[in-house]
Design a protein around this motif. Sequence first.
Motif, PDB file in Angstrom:
ATOM      1  N   LEU A 283       0.949  -1.360   0.123  1.00  0.00           N
ATOM      2  CA  LEU A 283       0.317  -0.021  -0.115  1.00  0.00           C
ATOM      3  C   LEU A 283       0.573   1.146   0.037  1.00  0.00           C
ATOM      4  O   LEU A 283       0.499   2.263  -0.682  1.00  0.00           O
ATOM      5  CB  LEU A 283      -0.948   0.050   1.119  1.00  0.00           C
ATOM      6  CG  LEU A 283      -2.300  -1.101   1.109  1.00  0.00           C
ATOM      7  CD1 LEU A 283      -3.083  -0.675   2.441  1.00  0.00           C
ATOM      8  CD2 LEU A 283      -2.970  -0.570  -0.053  1.00  0.00           C
ATOM      9  N   ILE A 284       1.928   1.213   0.930  1.00  0.00           N
ATOM     10  CA  ILE A 284       2.876   2.469   0.784  1.00  0.00           C
ATOM     11  C   ILE A 284       3.572   2.631  -0.731  1.00  0.00           C
ATOM     12  O   ILE A 284       3.500   3.553  -0.987  1.00  0.00           O
ATOM     13  CB  ILE A 284       4.029   2.125   1.760  1.00  0.00           C
ATOM     14  CG1 ILE A 284       3.433   2.157   3.141  1.00  0.00           C
ATOM     15  CG2 ILE A 284       4.896   3.138   1.841  1.00  0.00           C
ATOM     16  CD1 ILE A 284       4.324   1.724   4.179  1.00  0.00           C
ATOM     17  N   PHE A 285       3.859   1.432  -1.222  1.00  0.00           N
ATOM     18  CA  PHE A 285       4.325   1.534  -2.622  1.00  0.00           C
ATOM     19  C   PHE A 285       3.500   2.144  -3.611  1.00  0.00           C
ATOM     20  O   PHE A 285       3.676   2.964  -4.477  1.00  0.00           O
ATOM     21  CB  PHE A 285       4.670   0.181  -3.195  1.00  0.00           C
ATOM     22  CG  PHE A 285       6.038  -0.490  -2.259  1.00  0.00           C
ATOM     23  CD1 PHE A 285       6.931   0.586  -2.088  1.00  0.00           C
ATOM     24  CD2 PHE A 285       6.007  -1.833  -2.239  1.00  0.00           C
ATOM     25  CE1 PHE A 285       7.710  -0.126  -1.067  1.00  0.00           C
ATOM     26  CE2 PHE A 285       7.113  -2.391  -1.561  1.00  0.00           C
ATOM     27  CZ  PHE A 285       7.899  -1.639  -1.048  1.00  0.00           C
ATOM     28  N   SER A 286       2.047   1.731  -3.186  1.00  0.00           N
ATOM     29  CA  SER A 286       0.786   2.015  -4.010  1.00  0.00           C
ATOM     30  C   SER A 286       0.719   3.440  -3.934  1.00  0.00           C
ATOM     31  O   SER A 286       0.552   4.529  -5.125  1.00  0.00           O
ATOM     32  CB  SER A 286      -0.476   1.407  -3.647  1.00  0.00           C
ATOM     33  OG  SER A 286      -0.346   0.009  -4.070  1.00  0.00           O
ATOM     34  N   VAL A 287       0.766   4.236  -2.888  1.00  0.00           N
ATOM     35  CA  VAL A 287       0.577   5.623  -2.515  1.00  0.00           C
ATOM     36  C   VAL A 287       1.413   6.586  -3.319  1.00  0.00           C
ATOM     37  O   VAL A 287       1.488   7.337  -3.950  1.00  0.00           O
ATOM     38  CB  VAL A 287       0.720   5.856  -1.221  1.00  0.00           C
ATOM     39  CG1 VAL A 287       0.707   7.390  -0.971  1.00  0.00           C
ATOM     40  CG2 VAL A 287      -0.404   5.445  -0.251  1.00  0.00           C
ATOM     41  N   PHE A 288       2.845   6.120  -3.275  1.00  0.00           N
ATOM     42  CA  PHE A 288       3.921   6.822  -4.182  1.00  0.00           C
ATOM     43  C   PHE A 288       3.772   6.615  -5.466  1.00  0.00           C
ATOM     44  O   PHE A 288       4.426   7.507  -6.242  1.00  0.00           O
ATOM     45  CB  PHE A 288       5.100   6.488  -3.595  1.00  0.00           C
ATOM     46  CG  PHE A 288       5.523   7.025  -2.123  1.00  0.00           C
ATOM     47  CD1 PHE A 288       6.365   8.261  -2.380  1.00  0.00           C
ATOM     48  CD2 PHE A 288       5.152   6.391  -1.124  1.00  0.00           C
ATOM     49  CE1 PHE A 288       6.750   8.811  -0.969  1.00  0.00           C
ATOM     50  CE2 PHE A 288       5.430   7.054   0.223  1.00  0.00           C
ATOM     51  CZ  PHE A 288       6.075   8.383   0.147  1.00  0.00           C
TER      52      PHE A 288
END
Length: 206
Positions: A131-136
């Motif tokens: 999810l963190i990768f998705s946000v960025f």
Amino acid sequence: MHEIEHVLHFERGILYTIRELVINPGQNIRNYLSENRSRLVKPIIFIIITSLIYSILTSFFHIEEKYVRFEGNEESAIAKIFKWVEGHYGYANIIMGIFITMWLKVFFRKFGYNFFEILILLCFVMGMGMLIFSVFSLLQGVLHIHLMNVGGILGIVYCTCAIGNFFGKERGIHYVRAFFAYILGMITFSVAAILLGVLIDIFFKH
């Protein structure tokens, strides 16, 4: 339909799970293992959904920086294995989690958690990492600023902190062990994929 309803449920669905894994990941995952397994989304479903979100965003914005990638002969078995990983992050993350779990069992053997309990931990933690990768990925796609490396660093930081928090947030050594277990697991996964590709190429050449 039951699983979809559970995932989308406001109070105990994926948004609730994300909130709990942000606020206090260690305690909430321990509670999931020992007390109430209906409060959070099932770990396998969670990591598959979050990995799918990441894959959709990177594909939509044509982002070339991949979570896992390999550069080399595209006709080799190694390249095809890593291509499969890029197309199936949900399943690949579960396999990767198995390698990280093995290292966590080594570094945290005195805690007595079995293999599958640690794998459940990894599914939740790596799902949040995706999810963190998705946000960025979303920010990079919208703002056209190279941010994926920042997302990668923050993803590893979260995973390290969440694992350390799970085993006891009061001791700094737990975070150090968590970091090395995570990195060694990633390396072991990559080495295993490369060796498998080499063996396949050797077998079919003969």
